[in-house]
Design a protein around this motif. Structure first.
Motif, PDB file in Angstrom:
ATOM      1  N   ARG A 298      91.154 -16.662  90.134  1.00  0.00           N
ATOM      2  CA  ARG A 298      91.065 -15.213  89.358  1.00  0.00           C
ATOM      3  C   ARG A 298      90.253 -14.431  89.583  1.00  0.00           C
ATOM      4  O   ARG A 298      88.985 -14.738  89.583  1.00  0.00           O
ATOM      5  CB  ARG A 298      91.900 -15.870  88.079  1.00  0.00           C
ATOM      6  CG  ARG A 298      92.273 -14.427  87.348  1.00  0.00           C
ATOM      7  CD  ARG A 298      92.134 -15.375  85.962  1.00  0.00           C
ATOM      8  NE  ARG A 298      93.200 -14.121  84.917  1.00  0.00           N
ATOM      9  CZ  ARG A 298      94.705 -14.528  85.008  1.00  0.00           C
ATOM     10  NH1 ARG A 298      94.607 -15.896  85.209  1.00  0.00           N
ATOM     11  NH2 ARG A 298      95.174 -14.026  84.022  1.00  0.00           N
TER      12      ARG A 298
ATOM     13  N   CYS B 217      90.751 -12.305  80.849  1.00  0.00           N
ATOM     14  CA  CYS B 217      90.548 -12.670  81.343  1.00  0.00           C
ATOM     15  C   CYS B 217      89.167 -12.883  82.591  1.00  0.00           C
ATOM     16  O   CYS B 217      89.006 -13.616  83.106  1.00  0.00           O
ATOM     17  CB  CYS B 217      91.437 -11.724  82.721  1.00  0.00           C
ATOM     18  SG  CYS B 217      93.254 -11.072  82.242  1.00  0.00           S
TER      19      CYS B 217
ATOM     20  N   HIS C  43      99.760 -13.331  81.142  1.00  0.00           N
ATOM     21  CA  HIS C  43      99.869 -12.613  79.830  1.00  0.00           C
ATOM     22  C   HIS C  43     100.043 -11.580  79.405  1.00  0.00           C
ATOM     23  O   HIS C  43      99.447 -11.060  78.428  1.00  0.00           O
ATOM     24  CB  HIS C  43      97.589 -13.408  79.417  1.00  0.00           C
ATOM     25  CG  HIS C  43      96.824 -12.946  80.045  1.00  0.00           C
ATOM     26  ND1 HIS C  43      96.159 -12.141  79.230  1.00  0.00           N
ATOM     27  CD2 HIS C  43      96.504 -12.719  81.072  1.00  0.00           C
ATOM     28  CE1 HIS C  43      95.127 -11.549  79.634  1.00  0.00           C
ATOM     29  NE2 HIS C  43      95.246 -12.120  81.036  1.00  0.00           N
TER      30      HIS C  43
ATOM     31  N   CYS D 120      98.215  -7.309  82.362  1.00  0.00           N
ATOM     32  CA  CYS D 120      97.103  -7.693  82.669  1.00  0.00           C
ATOM     33  C   CYS D 120      97.092  -7.407  84.647  1.00  0.00           C
ATOM     34  O   CYS D 120      98.507  -7.361  84.765  1.00  0.00           O
ATOM     35  CB  CYS D 120      97.517  -9.850  83.261  1.00  0.00           C
ATOM     36  SG  CYS D 120      96.267 -10.542  83.966  1.00  0.00           S
ATOM     37  N   ASN D 121      95.356  -7.239  84.878  1.00  0.00           N
ATOM     38  CA  ASN D 121      95.129  -7.081  86.716  1.00  0.00           C
ATOM     39  C   ASN D 121      95.582  -8.000  87.187  1.00  0.00           C
ATOM     40  O   ASN D 121      95.273  -7.310  88.491  1.00  0.00           O
ATOM     41  CB  ASN D 121      95.053  -5.516  86.123  1.00  0.00           C
ATOM     42  CG  ASN D 121      96.009  -4.097  85.433  1.00  0.00           C
ATOM     43  OD1 ASN D 121      96.344  -3.692  85.784  1.00  0.00           O
ATOM     44  ND2 ASN D 121      95.119  -3.484  84.857  1.00  0.00           N
ATOM     45  N   CYS D 122      94.884  -9.076  87.062  1.00  0.00           N
ATOM     46  CA  CYS D 122      93.963  -9.799  88.092  1.00  0.00           C
ATOM     47  C   CYS D 122      94.973  -9.795  88.652  1.00  0.00           C
ATOM     48  O   CYS D 122      96.239  -9.859  88.772  1.00  0.00           O
ATOM     49  CB  CYS D 122      93.786 -10.784  86.735  1.00  0.00           C
ATOM     50  SG  CYS D 122      92.500 -10.899  84.963  1.00  0.00           S
TER      51      CYS D 122
END
Ligand SMILES: [Zn+2]
Length: 346
Positions: A162, A177, A194, A198-200
């Protein structure tokens, strides 16, 4: 080891372009629903949800194509991506639910807010918030699914990581994260979601070369340098749990936080999509929209036959809205028929 500069440029560009797809989709969706006022008309709402689903379908396709070119480019840097990829399968990325169910939810939210005594503006805010969340999440779900397919298709990739994107988050990368980005996942693992903020993204690991680790490490050093030692310790001390969400699959939660599982909510549990579940989803969606279209056509015919038609403005605007929704349902049925024709019979 592959050059980190090039890979950093690629991952930042992908995350940024994914954001641009989301922004464009939201503009279209909010524009579509702007001024909508047939909150008590299920067929008209379903037509709007069908049009929303058509817009989302083309955005998830853009997201998948972007993911493909990004993941392939990174894997090439790592000496992988030597094989041809299977054709893009742009199915709706949530499990156990169809797109029109999901895109009717903001309208349900609006009606609920009004009934709870909220003002019109407050209720519209609830609508907009819900629409923004579901659409953002769907584009990110398509990216996640497509990434995993690419990793699974590549014999040289057996792990992935990730990757956090502090450059994109205004409120800072969340501790969940940060902790999850320190782990390595197998190609059987979907990235845990989540929440829409979230920008992962994900990055493959090839022959021990793990550029995601180096990228995260550089980002974390920057975060810690600006956040100070207490904040850094807070970020590191988060304990995470992984739960299964019925529609999204694995999600990240803070350890100790209550999470209503699909089972507890009386909803079906998450199953990873297979050609059979995807086809079943299309068929269920098709049957529902076709039935609603028949009702809409009947009602429209009755409205336009009526001598009262046009006598007052509200009847006219109801008929126009219904007519438009019927058109949206027909267009969406054509999209579904194409998908069914391309999907193997179970
Ligand atoms: Zn994240």
């Amino acid at each position: 080891m592959a050059s980190l500069d090039r890979i950093q440029g690629m991952t930042e560009r992908q995350a940024q372009q994914r954001d641009a797809i989301i922004v464009k989709l939201l503009k279209l969706l909010l524009g579509l629903w702007d001024g909508f006022d047939r909150w008590d008309d299920p067929e008209t709402i379903l037509g709007m949800a069908a049009r929303s689903a058509t817009l989302v379908d083309s955005s998830t396709m853009s997201s998948r194509l972007l993911t493909r070119s990004f993941q392939t480019a990174v894997l090439r840097e790592l000496g992988a991506a030597k094989q041809a990829l299977p054709a893009v399968l742009n199915s709706y990325p949530r499990a156990n639910v169809t797109a029109t169910e999901v895109y009717s939810r903001p309208a349900t939210q609006f009606v609920f807010a009004r009934r709870s005594g909220l003002t019109f503006d407050e209720s519209m805010d609830a609508f907009t918030k819900r629409m923004t969340e579901v659409a953002t999440q769907d584009v990110k779900l398509a990216d996640r699914e497509e990434s995993l397919r690419i990793f699974q298709a590549d014999p040289l990739v057996n792990r992935w990581r990730r990757v956090i994107h502090p450059e994109l988050s205004k409120s800072g990368t969340c501790g969940l994260c940060v902790v999850a980005a320190q782990r390595v996942y197998t190609t059987d693992d979907l990235m845990q979601m989540h929440g829409p903020s979230c920008n992962c993204t994900t990055m493959g690991i090839v022959a021990g070369d793990d550029p995601g680790y180096r990228l995260n490490d550089a980002d974390l050093k920057k975060i810690y340098a600006t956040a100070g030692s207490t904040a850094a310790a807070d970020l590191q001390n988060v304990r995470i749990s992984i739960e299964e969400h019925g529609e999204l699959g694995p999600v990240l939660i803070k350890q100790g936080n209550h999470f209503k599982t699909a089972k507890e909510a009386g909803r079906p549990e998450y199953v990873a999509p297979t050609p059979a579940t995807i086809r079943a989803g299309y068929e269920r969606e098709r049957a529902k929209v076709a039935a609603s279209l028949t009702d809409a056509d009947d009602r429209y015919a009755a409205m336009t036959d009526s001598v009262k038609f046009g006598a007052d403005g509200s009847t006219t605007s109801a008929a126009i809205a219904l007519f438009r929704s019927a058109k949206y349902m027909r267009e969406y049925l054509a999209v579904l028929d194409k998908k069914l024709a391309a999907s193997p019979a179970s």
